[in-house]
Scaffold this active site. Sequence first.
Site, PDB file in Angstrom:
ATOM      1  CG  ASP A  32     -12.099  -5.490 -13.517  1.00 42.57           C
ATOM      2  OD1 ASP A  32     -13.283  -5.273 -13.226  1.00 42.57           O
ATOM      3  OD2 ASP A  32     -11.271  -4.788 -13.576  1.00 42.57           O
ATOM      4  CD  GLU A  86       0.618  -9.318 -15.609  1.00 40.14           C
ATOM      5  OE1 GLU A  86      -0.320  -9.482 -14.628  1.00 40.14           O
ATOM      6  OE2 GLU A  86       0.184  -9.153 -16.921  1.00 40.14           O
ATOM      7  CB  ALA A 109      -0.899   0.016   1.365  1.00 32.82           C
ATOM      8  CG  ASP A 165      -5.703  -2.279  -7.257  1.00 32.37           C
ATOM      9  OD1 ASP A 165      -5.017  -3.307  -6.893  1.00 32.37           O
ATOM     10  OD2 ASP A 165      -5.227  -1.636  -8.290  1.00 32.37           O
TER      11      ASP A 165
END
Length: 312
Positions: free
Chosen positions: A285, A262, A81, A172
């Site tokens: 998502d 990634e 964070a 998130d």
Amino acid sequence: KSKCFALHPWICFLIILILVFFGYESMSPRSLLVGRLGASETVLILTPWLAPIVWEGTFNIDILNEQFRLRNTTIGLTVFAIKKYVVFLKLFLETAEQHFMVGHRVNYYVFTDRPADVPQVPLGAGRRLEVLTVRNYTRWQDVSMHRMEMISRFSEQRFQHEVDYLVCADVDMKFRDHVGVEILSELFGTLHPGFYSSNREAFTYERRPQSQAFIPQGEGDFYYMGAFFGGSVMEVYHLTKSCHEAMVVDQGNGIEAVWHDESHLNKYLLYHKPTKVLSPEYMWDQQLLGWPSVMKKLRYVAVPKNHEAIRN
Ligand SMILES: *[C@@H]1O[C@H](CO)[C@@H](O)[C@H](O)[C@H]1NC(C)=O
Ligand SMILES: *[C@@H]1O[C@H](CO)[C@@H](O)[C@H](O)[C@H]1NC(C)=O
């Protein structure tokens, strides 16, 4: 042309055997897909190297809970964070308390540059939270990439003495359904929700040979998401150390992989096959992708946000 025959004939034979075993009389054109017991859709539940792909309906959580409780397993959940991303912590932690490894010992490791802004969230028995203060970076790409360095450093210094497994997650996000010990294994990655039904030609691997994350055309198993991976502390240490070192080499050569950490994760998992693969139930998502019927559960999902405003 059937996807099945792109694989080793022996693997193809095995998949057909499983199809027969599961009572499927006709093979769909997508013959790589294997049925879950009792489900109408078919999904791949085994990788060609025989690692389970975890979908709802493929495991019995009561048996697994008992196994991991007997071993008194402790799970570390790392989350970063940095800067404005602290606003996501409250929902992340509150929903983790409801859904993440319930009934097991959990250490939350919150990496932040704003320790004073970490919210107080009531924690259940056997669960604690550690705030680890780290520096920030101007570019979000640097924030993202330096997570590998921090996880490897803290794995060596602390995590190996404190937990059995590490789960590395984006902040998130929120947990909206069960995420438990069924995900635990020596090394696991999660199928990217945008590519779980794509051919490998469509995967957004790094394609420039100058980068350490380079994967040539025609290679690759899956496209894994950077937002949710883990394993035993030792395996996560090797993964994060290797990815960090590869990024340092890239930086020295003036190149940055197309999808940053990634891309390096995907390179690593191509040559160090995960022992479990999580279906996109573990990384979804809904705003972007809706809710296809093949998803019996959406377990860990993006929270709607204005990304650019948060990143800058
Ligand atoms: C489980 O492990 C923790 C720390 O690793 C320890 O404090 C606790 O006593 C253990 N519980 C059992 C039942 O072994
Ligand atoms: C970055 O961290 C420093 C302290 O380490 C702090 O003073 C600064 O405000 C931070 N930057 C942002 C954008 O949060």
